[in-house]
Design an enzyme around this catalytic site. Structure first.
Site, PDB file in Angstrom:
ATOM      1  N   ASP A 109      -4.747  -0.919   0.118  1.00 52.55           N
ATOM      2  CA  ASP A 109      -5.149  -0.243  -1.121  1.00 52.55           C
ATOM      3  C   ASP A 109      -6.600  -0.566  -1.465  1.00 52.55           C
ATOM      4  O   ASP A 109      -7.357   0.304  -1.900  1.00 52.55           O
ATOM      5  CB  ASP A 109      -4.245  -0.672  -2.281  1.00 52.55           C
ATOM      6  CG  ASP A 109      -2.786  -0.361  -2.022  1.00 52.55           C
ATOM      7  OD1 ASP A 109      -2.507   0.648  -1.337  1.00 52.55           O
ATOM      8  OD2 ASP A 109      -1.919  -1.130  -2.478  1.00 52.55           O
TER       9      ASP A 109
ATOM     10  N   HIS B  12       2.364  -1.816  -4.600  1.00 49.63           N
ATOM     11  CA  HIS B  12       1.847  -1.277  -3.336  1.00 49.63           C
ATOM     12  C   HIS B  12       2.536   0.042  -2.977  1.00 49.63           C
ATOM     13  O   HIS B  12       2.832   0.295  -1.824  1.00 49.63           O
ATOM     14  CB  HIS B  12       2.062  -2.309  -2.223  1.00 49.63           C
ATOM     15  CG  HIS B  12       1.446  -1.928  -0.906  1.00 49.63           C
ATOM     16  ND1 HIS B  12       0.119  -1.564  -0.766  1.00 49.63           N
ATOM     17  CD2 HIS B  12       1.980  -1.847   0.337  1.00 49.63           C
ATOM     18  CE1 HIS B  12      -0.135  -1.286   0.500  1.00 49.63           C
ATOM     19  NE2 HIS B  12       0.989  -1.442   1.190  1.00 49.63           N
TER      20      HIS B  12
END
Length: 327
Positions: free
Chosen positions: A149, A176
């Site tokens: 990310d 996530h």
């Protein structure tokens, strides 16, 4: 140091193992999977870097793969198939993580556990609960690898504001997956002039960047190479923190109880949630300090409000899976 990769023959595991083979800090790279690891190990062993490489295959060799490991990196799991529900996928991957965590708790209870296997929001709590059941849980040594990310955010933001993506740091907090991923664009230099529409589009791209890869690969795979890079980067950060005895900062999904003071400060913003991705100062013992999240824009505060119920549900799903298991 001995580093074990569980799922080393897979789409993430092979390029991840290749990247790790280059580290001068790794003396033994142990590769585990249910298929093909002897071949992968033989291939990597021809590379003229320091790490000895061993390949271990199947349940009978799991203990040998993990025994005495300093770091265990787990990208193991199966991708979702067209006829498979998300619950089906969760049960399969949760079972894989449970079994690997059980073996790790017995063979390397003090290892740093780096969890890549999805859904990370749930698999990290699964590992925590397994280690608790074996009486060896140290929250400072368990990490959900959310680095992809951060890598995506740095890449996508630099495409708009300029600069070097390799050095541009974009804090990404939360979890996530999807809406639990919260990029803090307001804390990045050069983004103050962006329109709200641009910020929302950029945020959405970071949250759902994996869909771009799945679409581009036309059903032939998902984000394996970028995930391998991100997993290697986080592993290198852990290795650097241990070897240099100097703090290294990364955003990662951790148990907020790993740092009482920093965790309590985060919970003032997030409520009583146990696992959350935050900026963490890594040291030789793992989580050295949970750093402040900083100020959120009104838009980011809204993203957080949306993320928390889903994230909490993911955590409960993971812990419940183990509470109902007979370990």
């Amino acid at each position: 140091m001995k580093v074990t990769v569980c799922g080393a023959a897979g789409g993430i595991g092979q390029p991840l193992s290749l990247l790790l083979k280059q580290s001068p800090h790794i003396t033994h790279l142990s590769l585990y999977d249910i298929v093909n690891t002897p071949g992968v190990a033989a291939d990597l062993s021809h590379i003229n870097t320091r790490a000895k490489v061993t390949g271990h295959i199947g349940a009978a060799q799991m203990d040998a793969a993990l025994e005495g490991s300093d770091i265990v990196v787990i990208p193991a799991g199966v991708p979702r198939k067209p006829d498979m529900t998300r619950d089906d996928l969760f049960k399969i991957n949760a079972g894989i993580i449970r079994d690997l965590a059980t073996a790790a708790a017995k063979n390397c209870p003090k290892a740093f556990m780096l969890i890549i296997s999805n859904p990370v929001n749930s698999t990290v709590p699964i590992v925590a609960e397994v280690f608790k059941k074996h009486g060896v849980y140290d929250p400072k040594r368990l990490f959900g690898v959310t680095t992809l990310d951060i890598v995506r955010a740095s890449t996508f933001v630099s495409e708009i504001v300029g600069g070097d993506a390799a050095t541009l740091r974009v804090p990404v907090i939360g979890g996530h997956s999807g809406v639990t991923i919260i990029p803090l664009l307001s804390q990045v230099g050069g983004t103050s002039g962006l329109s709200q529409e641009r910020i929302e589009k950029l945020t959405n791209r970071i949250q759902f960047g994996g869909d771009e890869v799945v679409k581009a690969k036309a059903g032939a795979g998902s984000a394996t190479l970028s995930m391998a890079y991100a997993g290697a980067r986080f592993t290198f950060s852990i290795l650097d923190a241990i070897a240099s005895n100097k703090p290294v900062v990364e955003c990662t999904y951790v148990d907020l109880n790993s740092d009482a003071q920093g965790g309590a400060a985060t919970k003032k913003i997030t409520g009583d949630i146990q696992f959350f991705s935050v900026p963490v100062e890594l040291g030789p013992a793992g989580v050295q300090r949970i750093l402040p999240i900083g100020n959120l824009s009104e838009y980011e505060a809204g993203l957080l409000k949306t993320a928390l119920p889903e994230l909490n549900g993911n955590i409960v799903k993971g812990t419940s899976f183990i509470s109902q298991a007979n370990l």
